[in-house]
Enzyme design. Structure first.
Site, short mmCIF file in Angstrom:
data_model
loop_
_atom_site.label_atom_id
_atom_site.label_comp_id
_atom_site.label_asym_id
_atom_site.label_seq_id
_atom_site.Cartn_x
_atom_site.Cartn_y
_atom_site.Cartn_z
N ARG A 47 0.78 -1.31 0.00
CA ARG A 47 0.07 0.16 -0.23
C ARG A 47 0.81 1.54 -0.14
O ARG A 47 0.36 2.41 -0.60
CB ARG A 47 -1.15 -0.15 1.48
CG ARG A 47 -1.95 1.19 1.37
CD ARG A 47 -2.76 1.11 2.41
NE ARG A 47 -2.45 1.02 3.75
CZ ARG A 47 -1.81 1.93 4.34
NH1 ARG A 47 -1.83 3.26 3.71
NH2 ARG A 47 -1.33 1.92 5.61
N TYR A 101 -9.61 16.19 -20.67
CA TYR A 101 -10.04 14.82 -20.43
C TYR A 101 -11.19 14.69 -19.56
O TYR A 101 -11.42 15.48 -18.49
CB TYR A 101 -9.09 13.85 -20.15
CG TYR A 101 -9.59 12.52 -19.46
CD1 TYR A 101 -10.33 11.63 -20.44
CD2 TYR A 101 -9.43 12.08 -18.15
CE1 TYR A 101 -10.56 10.41 -20.01
CE2 TYR A 101 -9.89 10.91 -17.66
CZ TYR A 101 -10.49 9.91 -18.90
OH TYR A 101 -11.03 8.69 -18.25
N ASP A 173 -0.56 16.80 -17.66
CA ASP A 173 -1.00 15.32 -18.03
C ASP A 173 -0.33 15.22 -19.45
O ASP A 173 -0.56 16.06 -20.19
CB ASP A 173 -2.37 15.42 -18.07
CG ASP A 173 -2.93 13.93 -18.69
OD1 ASP A 173 -2.05 13.45 -19.16
OD2 ASP A 173 -4.04 13.62 -18.10
N LYS A 198 -2.52 3.93 -21.13
CA LYS A 198 -2.43 4.07 -22.62
C LYS A 198 -1.08 3.62 -22.95
O LYS A 198 -0.72 2.53 -22.99
CB LYS A 198 -2.88 5.70 -22.61
CG LYS A 198 -4.02 6.03 -21.99
CD LYS A 198 -5.37 5.42 -22.14
CE LYS A 198 -6.58 6.12 -21.88
NZ LYS A 198 -6.80 6.31 -20.21
#
Length: 379
Positions: A47, A101, A173, A198
């Site tokens: 984690r 986006y 981004d 992607k």
């Protein structure tokens, strides 16, 4: 290691020498429990993103973006949201430049106010609009290297400089460009995010995200990431690290294919408009040519005949899949209004038209892609 060419960096950057156990492929450490070291230092924990396979991936990602540090997240949205949470607190204000986006816009529109944040959408090319948006509580400036889905290339150098001059954290981004095409840290951006679902992974088989930056900034991002439980699991980290090895080869082929398709469509009588920065007619072509090594794998366009023509064209195509993602080895095509890209729609009539189609080039032969568009338009 030192590498002058990105292709070499993609294969070897961040890899340990000598390799673990002699293997040239870094192994998957699937375990969740590790013994503490003899100095009582904290033991690795999934984690926290400190499992050995996770750490290996982080070194690789930092090397590719030319950053001090990196963290991998469970999705691209986890990357964006944890980066924002690491900078913005209650009363914080964000300047967001571009037609974003849809997931990013939806997050801000639906959750910013509840979190005590405010944000303003501004033109990615108009510095005066940025100045007008400044407030006493402005903390960060967010943009995209190539906007999704309107395929704009804003004043990225100016954005990084503007943020620095006003004491803001600059966040970009870089999903559409990838570090093959553009490395934002080199022009002054503080945090670089990716949807590694992607192109970084490139095989349409995992969900992942990335944030890179200075060690200090990434430590803050990692703290938020740990609290939200959004770290990437070791097996997905292994797959992403493997995908990075072929990143340069894939992206260069995708860029070449996108340019070939864009040039074909721009010259076709049944196509009304094409958005791709590799075309000389694109308003941001000169800026993209100066900043980028290539023009990206994604273009958007509108056929003559409106929505009905757009839907008929997608049905007639045989090579691309009708799917809404991007950056994989297979070409994809989608009508964006049907996919909920609310970020562009927020810009009104100049934004997201109902007949706008996005094409993500894969690594197929360019000749086959062009021939497929020719037969589909002929139909």
């Amino acid at each position: 290691m030192s590498a002058e060419r990105f292709e070499t960096l993609a294969v070897h950057g961040g890899e340990p020498r000598p390799a673990a156990g002699g293997s040239v492929v870094f192994p998957i450490y699937q375990g969740t429990v590790f013994e503490a070291g003899p100095d009582d230092s904290a033991a690795p924990y999934i984690r926290l993103g400190t499992n050995p396979t996770q750490r290996h991936l982080h070194r690789r990602l930092a090397a590719l973006e030319g950053a001090e540090a990196a963290v991998a997240t469970s999705s691209g949205m986890a990357a964006i949201t944890t980066a924002l949470h690491s900078v913005l607190g209650a009363g914080g204000h964000l300047i967001a430049a571009g037609a974003f986006y849809g997931g990013t816009h939806q997050f801000l529109a639906e959750h910013a106010e509840r979190l005590g944040w405010a944000f303003d959408l501004v033109d990615p090319e108009d510095e005066e609009s940025w100045r007008k948006a400044l407030r006493p509580g402005t903390k960060a400036f967010l943009t995209e290297s190539i906007t999704n889905p309107l395929i704009q290339v804003g004043d990225l150098v100016g954005a990084a400089r503007f943020a620095r001059e006003h004491g803001l954290t600059s966040i970009i981004d870089n999903t559409f460009a990838t570090p093959v095409v553009f490395r934002p840290h080199a022009v002054g951006f503080d945090l670089v995010c990716h949807s590694a679902t992607k192109a970084l992974n490139g095989h349409s088989d995992i969900a992942a995200g990335v944030v890179t930056g200075s060690s200090e900034r990434i430590e803050r991002v990692a703290s938020v990431l740990s609290a939200f439980g959004c770290s990437l699991d070791p097996h997905a980290a292994f797959l992403l690290s493997r995908g990075l090895k072929t990143l340069a080869l894939r992206v260069r082929q995708q860029n070449a294919n996108a340019l070939a398709v864009a040039e074909f469509l721009a010259a076709h009588e049944k196509i009304a408009h094409v958005r791709y920065p590799g075309l000389a007619a694109h308003p941001d072509h000169r800026r993209a040519a100066e900043l980028f090594d290539g023009f990206g794998s994604v273009l958007s366009f509108q056929p003559v005949g409106g929505t009905a023509a757009a839907e008929a064209l997608i049905r007639a195509l045989r090579v691309p899949y009708a799917a809404s993602s991007l950056g994989g080895v297979e070409s994809l095509v989608t009508r964006l209004a049907a996919g909920g890209h609310t970020g562009a729609a927020a810009f009104g009539p100049a934004g997201l038209e109902d007949d706008l189609i996005r094409f993500s080039a894969g690594i197929e032969a360019a000749e086959d892609l062009v021939a497929d568009f020719a037969q589909a338009l002929g139909a």
